[in-house]
Design a protein around this motif. Structure first.
Motif, short mmCIF file in Angstrom:
data_model
loop_
_atom_site.label_atom_id
_atom_site.label_comp_id
_atom_site.label_asym_id
_atom_site.label_seq_id
_atom_site.Cartn_x
_atom_site.Cartn_y
_atom_site.Cartn_z
N LEU A 205 15.74 0.59 -20.96
CA LEU A 205 14.56 -0.01 -21.45
C LEU A 205 13.55 -0.14 -20.34
O LEU A 205 12.29 -0.07 -20.56
N ALA A 206 13.97 -0.64 -19.06
CA ALA A 206 13.00 -0.77 -18.08
C ALA A 206 12.31 0.61 -17.77
O ALA A 206 11.33 0.83 -17.38
N TYR B 233 9.54 1.46 -20.14
CA TYR B 233 8.51 0.64 -20.07
C TYR B 233 7.29 0.98 -19.21
O TYR B 233 6.30 0.66 -19.47
N MET C 170 4.34 2.52 -20.72
CA MET C 170 3.34 1.80 -21.42
C MET C 170 2.61 0.88 -20.80
O MET C 170 1.88 0.15 -21.55
N MET D 224 8.72 1.65 -12.63
CA MET D 224 9.65 1.02 -13.66
C MET D 224 10.85 1.87 -13.46
O MET D 224 11.69 1.45 -14.06
N HIS E 210 8.59 8.24 -23.45
CA HIS E 210 9.39 7.11 -23.10
C HIS E 210 10.27 6.84 -24.16
O HIS E 210 11.27 6.18 -24.14
#
Length: 469
Positions: free
Chosen positions: A324-325, A328, A331, A349, A431
């Motif tokens: 998930l990192a 990110y 975004m 990230m 992503h």
């Protein structure tokens, strides 16, 4: 103290243990230096598309991890020293072949390279598929390393020192990985994509030094009296595959390694496409072994009183956070100012995600090897520990294969588009790739909890007296 106590039963480790770890460091430097850019080499040098490059590199990695199921048993038969000499000889030839192959094509007028520019590759030449036999040579050589080095660690440690021994072994693996990846960036910066070719000469030099080291210094005092026949090898294969606990655990841990393999399958192309050619994916990948080296000893000590399954479960729940990192970064708006350096948000990230990934690995990998080694009957360490890499066989095929399709769908090659705007539109949801891997990691973590509870109940059912008491 008994004066006849062997070195492996004292506080230290025997000489064989340290030699094995030393050549493991050299082999890992060679392997990871090449493997971190293998998909770039296949696409930019030989012209394979994302899906083709993913399946080729995934099959190469899968074969490298599957063959130890056989080479471990063969190593017991021909001897560890002979096996290591064979392995490093093949690796040296194979890595040199990766460097020489494009030069051979150039001499035939099929390619042109040498300037500090991006090489367009063999976009239409079917002869590029001739690289497969070269990769198979590396695959066979590397398969012996997987089985023999880990078996040597197991044989040169005791029940009391095994956890520490595998912790040291895993630290050496990551020091080698760190060293190999470090050299990639200066080669690419100074030589353009030609550096992707010449990197293989570095790898050949490392494995060549390891070959000489084994020839001169590696001596084994243990010889297996019983030499297995091919029939016995297959019986051993069936025996290991019939161990339901180990095979089920292997399938669960595969989810972790599918995400872990994205350091090589997805990350290099993703970062270069999203953050620009000035990004340094090989250095970002180095964060993983750096974190492991810093934390594996601490984590091993912290988990000393806990079961291997508990330690692995903790690591498994860190992996979704890692994925998930990584997602990110796409975004965030604007560069990330760290004071001493400014980074593209995708690159920043990605590093954050890799930090979590390295921490998870410290909880999982050493204890997984320990768990497998303790299941091996005396004299069959090579066979069982060869099977300990089955998770990477499965995860290489699935992880790399899925990566190729996801890159093609969400973060395609910019060279396929006429304008940057067209590519930016096609890669606007790049992503999403990491959401897929976050979901895989979470399912695997939950599955490991279920696995642990089922195993506990099965063990309790085998000891009714203890339960009654």
């Amino acid at each position: 103290m008994n004066s006849q106590t062997s070195p492996s039963t004292t506080k230290g480790f025997p000489k064989t243990f340290w030699i094995a770890n030393g050549v493991e460091l050299l082999e890992r430097a060679a392997y990871y230096g090449v493997f971190i850019v293998i998909t770039l080499y296949l696409s930019r040098i030989l012209g394979f598309d994302d899906v083709e490059a993913a399946w080729i590199s995934g099959s190469f990695s899968a074969g490298l991890y599957f063959l130890p199921t056989f080479s471990g048993a063969l190593a017991d038969k021909i001897g560890f020293r002979n096996s290591l000499m064979l392995a490093f000889g093949l690796l040296t030839i194979g890595y040199a072949g990766l460097a020489i192959f494009p030069a051979m094509l150039e001499s035939q007028g099929l390619v042109e390279y040498g300037r500090q520019v991006n090489f367009t590759g063999l976009l239409e030449a079917d002869i590029r598929w001739a690289i497969i036999p070269v990769m198979i040579v590396i695959m066979i050589g590397g398969s012996f390393i997987k089985a023999v080095i880990t078996a040597t660690v197991a044989k040169s440690t005791t029940a009391e020192t095994r956890a520490k021994g595998f912790s040291i072994f895993y630290m050496m693996v990551n020091i080698g990985a760190f060293s190999g990846k470090t050299i990639v960036k200066p080669l690419r910066e100074s030589m353009g994509d030609l550096g992707l070719i010449n990197l293989n000469y570095f790898a050949a030099a490392m494995t060549g030094i390891a070959f000489v080291s084994i020839l001169l210094f590696f001596k084994t005092t243990e010889e297996n009296e019983h030499k297995r026949t091919f029939g016995e090898v297959w019986q051993g294969l069936i025996k290991v595959l019939g161990n339901g606990r180990l095979i089920t655990l292997t399938l669960i841990i595969t989810g972790f390694w599918m995400v872990q393999h994205q350091l090589y399958a997805t990350m290099p192309k993703y970062v270069l496409r999203m953050a620009g050619e000035g990004a340094s994916p090989s250095w970002y990948a180095n964060v993983n072994p750096f974190v492991v080296v810093l934390t594996v000893g601490v984590v091993t000590s912290m988990m000393r009183g806990k079961s291997a399954l508990f330690s692995m479960t903790v690591g498994m729940f860190i992996m979704p956070v890692s994925a998930l990192a990584m997602a990110y970064g796409n975004m965030l708006d604007g560069n990330v100012d760290l004071g001493f350096v400014t980074m593209h948000p995708v690159a920043f990230m990605m590093i954050v995600g890799i930090v979590f990934q390295g921490l998870a690995e410290s909880f999982i990998s050493p204890r997984f090897l320990e768990y497998f080694s303790l299941q091996a009957p005396k004299g069959e360490e090579g066979l069982y520990l060869g099977f300990s890499h089955l998770h990477s066989f499965i995860s290489s095929l699935l992880g790399f294969g899925l990566s190729g399709y996801l890159l093609n769908a969400y973060c395609p090659d910019p060279r396929l588009f006429d304008t940057h705007e067209q590519w930016a539109q096609a890669a606007s949801n790049a992503h999403y790739i990491w959401y897929f891997f976050a979901a895989i990691a979470l399912v695997s973590a939950i599955s490991l909890i279920i696995y642990g509870r089922v195993i506990a109940r099965l063990d309790a059912a085998k000891e009714p007296e203890a339960v009654t008491a």
